[in-house]
Design a protein around this motif. Structure first.
Motif, PDB file in Angstrom:
ATOM      1  N   VAL A   1       0.848  -1.193   0.000  1.00 25.84           N
ATOM      2  CA  VAL A   1       0.000   0.000   0.000  1.00 25.84           C
ATOM      3  C   VAL A   1       0.878   1.235   0.000  1.00 25.84           C
ATOM      4  N   GLY A   2       0.472   2.202  -0.816  1.00 25.94           N
ATOM      5  CA  GLY A   2       1.137   3.503  -0.848  1.00 25.94           C
ATOM      6  C   GLY A   2       0.117   4.593  -0.611  1.00 25.94           C
ATOM      7  N   ALA A   3       0.547   5.667   0.021  1.00 26.73           N
ATOM      8  CA  ALA A   3      -0.337   6.808   0.273  1.00 26.73           C
ATOM      9  C   ALA A   3       0.385   8.087  -0.098  1.00 26.73           C
ATOM     10  N   ALA A   4      -0.381   9.053  -0.575  1.00 29.94           N
ATOM     11  CA  ALA A   4       0.143  10.388  -0.866  1.00 29.94           C
ATOM     12  C   ALA A   4      -0.817  11.389  -0.251  1.00 29.94           C
ATOM     13  N   LEU A   5      -0.298  12.215   0.623  1.00 26.53           N
ATOM     14  CA  LEU A   5      -1.085  13.146   1.425  1.00 26.53           C
ATOM     15  C   LEU A   5      -0.786  14.576   0.987  1.00 26.53           C
ATOM     16  N   LEU A   6      -1.831  15.341   0.741  1.00 25.44           N
ATOM     17  CA  LEU A   6      -1.709  16.741   0.329  1.00 25.44           C
ATOM     18  C   LEU A   6      -2.123  17.637   1.485  1.00 25.44           C
ATOM     19  N   THR A   7      -1.278  18.625   1.809  1.00 24.04           N
ATOM     20  CA  THR A   7      -1.582  19.554   2.892  1.00 24.04           C
ATOM     21  C   THR A   7      -2.130  20.865   2.333  1.00 24.04           C
ATOM     22  N   ARG A   8      -2.719  21.657   3.204  1.00 18.91           N
ATOM     23  CA  ARG A   8      -3.269  22.957   2.815  1.00 18.91           C
ATOM     24  C   ARG A   8      -2.195  23.841   2.183  1.00 18.91           C
ATOM     25  N   GLU A   9      -0.954  23.685   2.650  1.00 18.58           N
ATOM     26  CA  GLU A   9       0.154  24.489   2.106  1.00 18.58           C
ATOM     27  C   GLU A   9       0.603  24.013   0.731  1.00 18.58           C
ATOM     28  N   GLY A  10       0.026  22.920   0.251  1.00 19.88           N
ATOM     29  CA  GLY A  10       0.395  22.378  -1.051  1.00 19.88           C
ATOM     30  C   GLY A  10       1.558  21.404  -1.000  1.00 19.88           C
ATOM     31  N   ARG A  11       1.949  20.997   0.195  1.00 15.25           N
ATOM     32  CA  ARG A  11       3.041  20.034   0.327  1.00 15.25           C
ATOM     33  C   ARG A  11       2.502  18.616   0.198  1.00 15.25           C
ATOM     34  N   LEU A  12       3.334  17.749  -0.332  1.00 19.85           N
ATOM     35  CA  LEU A  12       2.971  16.352  -0.563  1.00 19.85           C
ATOM     36  C   LEU A  12       3.874  15.457   0.281  1.00 19.85           C
TER      37      LEU A  12
ATOM     38  N   ALA B   1       4.077  14.242   7.684  1.00 19.90           N
ATOM     39  CA  ALA B   1       3.552  15.608   7.531  1.00 19.90           C
ATOM     40  C   ALA B   1       3.574  16.351   8.857  1.00 19.90           C
ATOM     41  N   VAL B   2       3.079  15.714   9.896  1.00 21.07           N
ATOM     42  CA  VAL B   2       3.018  16.374  11.210  1.00 21.07           C
ATOM     43  C   VAL B   2       4.415  16.715  11.705  1.00 21.07           C
ATOM     44  N   THR B   3       5.360  15.802  11.556  1.00 16.39           N
ATOM     45  CA  THR B   3       6.711  16.083  12.046  1.00 16.39           C
ATOM     46  C   THR B   3       7.436  17.110  11.186  1.00 16.39           C
ATOM     47  N   ALA B   4       6.906  17.411  10.012  1.00 15.89           N
ATOM     48  CA  ALA B   4       7.443  18.490   9.174  1.00 15.89           C
ATOM     49  C   ALA B   4       6.724  19.809   9.449  1.00 15.89           C
ATOM     50  N   GLY B   5       5.791  19.793  10.415  1.00 15.92           N
ATOM     51  CA  GLY B   5       5.099  21.016  10.798  1.00 15.92           C
ATOM     52  C   GLY B   5       3.783  21.263  10.096  1.00 15.92           C
ATOM     53  N   CYS B   6       3.314  20.310   9.323  1.00 17.68           N
ATOM     54  CA  CYS B   6       2.045  20.463   8.594  1.00 17.68           C
ATOM     55  C   CYS B   6       0.930  19.746   9.350  1.00 17.68           C
ATOM     56  N   ARG B   7      -0.134  20.485   9.636  1.00 17.28           N
ATOM     57  CA  ARG B   7      -1.219  19.901  10.430  1.00 17.28           C
ATOM     58  C   ARG B   7      -2.593  20.202   9.850  1.00 17.28           C
ATOM     59  N   ASP B   8      -2.639  20.526   8.574  1.00 22.64           N
ATOM     60  CA  ASP B   8      -3.907  20.826   7.913  1.00 22.64           C
ATOM     61  C   ASP B   8      -3.953  20.029   6.612  1.00 22.64           C
ATOM     62  N   PHE B   9      -4.620  18.875   6.645  1.00 22.78           N
ATOM     63  CA  PHE B   9      -4.650  17.961   5.508  1.00 22.78           C
ATOM     64  C   PHE B   9      -5.854  18.250   4.616  1.00 22.78           C
ATOM     65  N   VAL B  10      -5.629  18.198   3.313  1.00 21.09           N
ATOM     66  CA  VAL B  10      -6.667  18.480   2.322  1.00 21.09           C
ATOM     67  C   VAL B  10      -7.164  17.196   1.651  1.00 21.09           C
ATOM     68  N   ALA B  11      -6.228  16.313   1.290  1.00 22.87           N
ATOM     69  CA  ALA B  11      -6.603  15.104   0.553  1.00 22.87           C
ATOM     70  C   ALA B  11      -5.532  14.037   0.717  1.00 22.87           C
ATOM     71  N   ILE B  12      -5.955  12.803   0.505  1.00 19.26           N
ATOM     72  CA  ILE B  12      -5.018  11.682   0.500  1.00 19.26           C
ATOM     73  C   ILE B  12      -5.458  10.698  -0.575  1.00 19.26           C
ATOM     74  N   ALA B  13      -4.480  10.110  -1.254  1.00 20.89           N
ATOM     75  CA  ALA B  13      -4.740   9.006  -2.183  1.00 20.89           C
ATOM     76  C   ALA B  13      -4.116   7.762  -1.572  1.00 20.89           C
ATOM     77  N   VAL B  14      -4.829   6.648  -1.658  1.00 23.21           N
ATOM     78  CA  VAL B  14      -4.363   5.381  -1.099  1.00 23.21           C
ATOM     79  C   VAL B  14      -4.462   4.325  -2.197  1.00 23.21           C
ATOM     80  N   ALA B  15      -3.315   3.723  -2.540  1.00 17.88           N
ATOM     81  CA  ALA B  15      -3.261   2.741  -3.631  1.00 17.88           C
ATOM     82  C   ALA B  15      -2.676   1.440  -3.123  1.00 17.88           C
ATOM     83  N   TRP B  16      -3.125   0.360  -3.731  1.00 16.81           N
ATOM     84  CA  TRP B  16      -2.576  -0.948  -3.364  1.00 16.81           C
ATOM     85  C   TRP B  16      -2.355  -1.799  -4.589  1.00 16.81           C
ATOM     86  N   ASN B  17      -1.884  -3.024  -4.393  1.00 18.55           N
ATOM     87  CA  ASN B  17      -1.542  -3.917  -5.495  1.00 18.55           C
ATOM     88  C   ASN B  17      -2.587  -5.014  -5.691  1.00 18.55           C
ATOM     89  N   ARG B  18      -3.831  -4.706  -5.419  1.00 20.99           N
ATOM     90  CA  ARG B  18      -4.923  -5.670  -5.569  1.00 20.99           C
ATOM     91  C   ARG B  18      -6.042  -5.059  -6.407  1.00 20.99           C
TER      92      ARG B  18
END
Length: 130
Positions: A30-41, A66-83
């Motif tokens: 499983v892979g995830a990609a999280l987008l923050t309000r600041e536009g960081r991925l 994200a949190v340990t990089a100082g980002c605490r406002d999440f906008v979206a996440i994509a979650v993908a797997w191999n099934r």
């Protein structure tokens, strides 16, 4: 990420992150990609352990990064797997995501890259937060 292209970029990042998964026990990558309000991925992949309770999901890996990089406002996440079928976050991941983005969008992705979009509040009705 701006405009409608952010969805495709998020899906592509989740598919790429999936390749970093450590899943020798289940074979489910499983892979995830999280987008923050600041536009960081931030990306994450699941990391299994022989003691299954110590396994961490891709969504929580991305959230912690994200949190340990100082980002605490999440906008979206994509979650993908191999099934086949769509990969939905587990209950623990839904609660962690809700802490930082109750209004966020969740893109659930099939192995082929096809996806559907959901609201986190629809996936975790009656959630509790701050």
């Amino acid at each position: 990420m701006t405009g409608a292209a952010w969805r495709q970029e998020l899906v592509a990042a989740a598919l790429a992150a999936r390749e970093q998964a450590y899943a020798p026990y289940s074979g489910i990558r499983v892979g995830a990609a999280l987008l923050t309000r600041e536009g960081r991925l931030f990306t994450g992949a699941n990391v299994e352990n022989a003691s299954y309770g110590l396994t961490i999901c891709a969504e929580r890996v991305a959230a912690v990064k994200a949190v340990t990089a100082g980002c605490r406002d999440f906008v979206a996440i994509a979650v993908a797997w191999n099934r086949e079928g769509f990969c939905y976050p587990c209950g623990a991941c839904r609660q962690v995501l809700y802490e930082f983005g109750p209004q966020m969008r969740v893109l659930v992705v099939e192995a082929s890259g096809d996806y559907r979009e959901e609201a986190l509040v629809a996936l975790l009705p009656h959630a509790f937060g701050k």
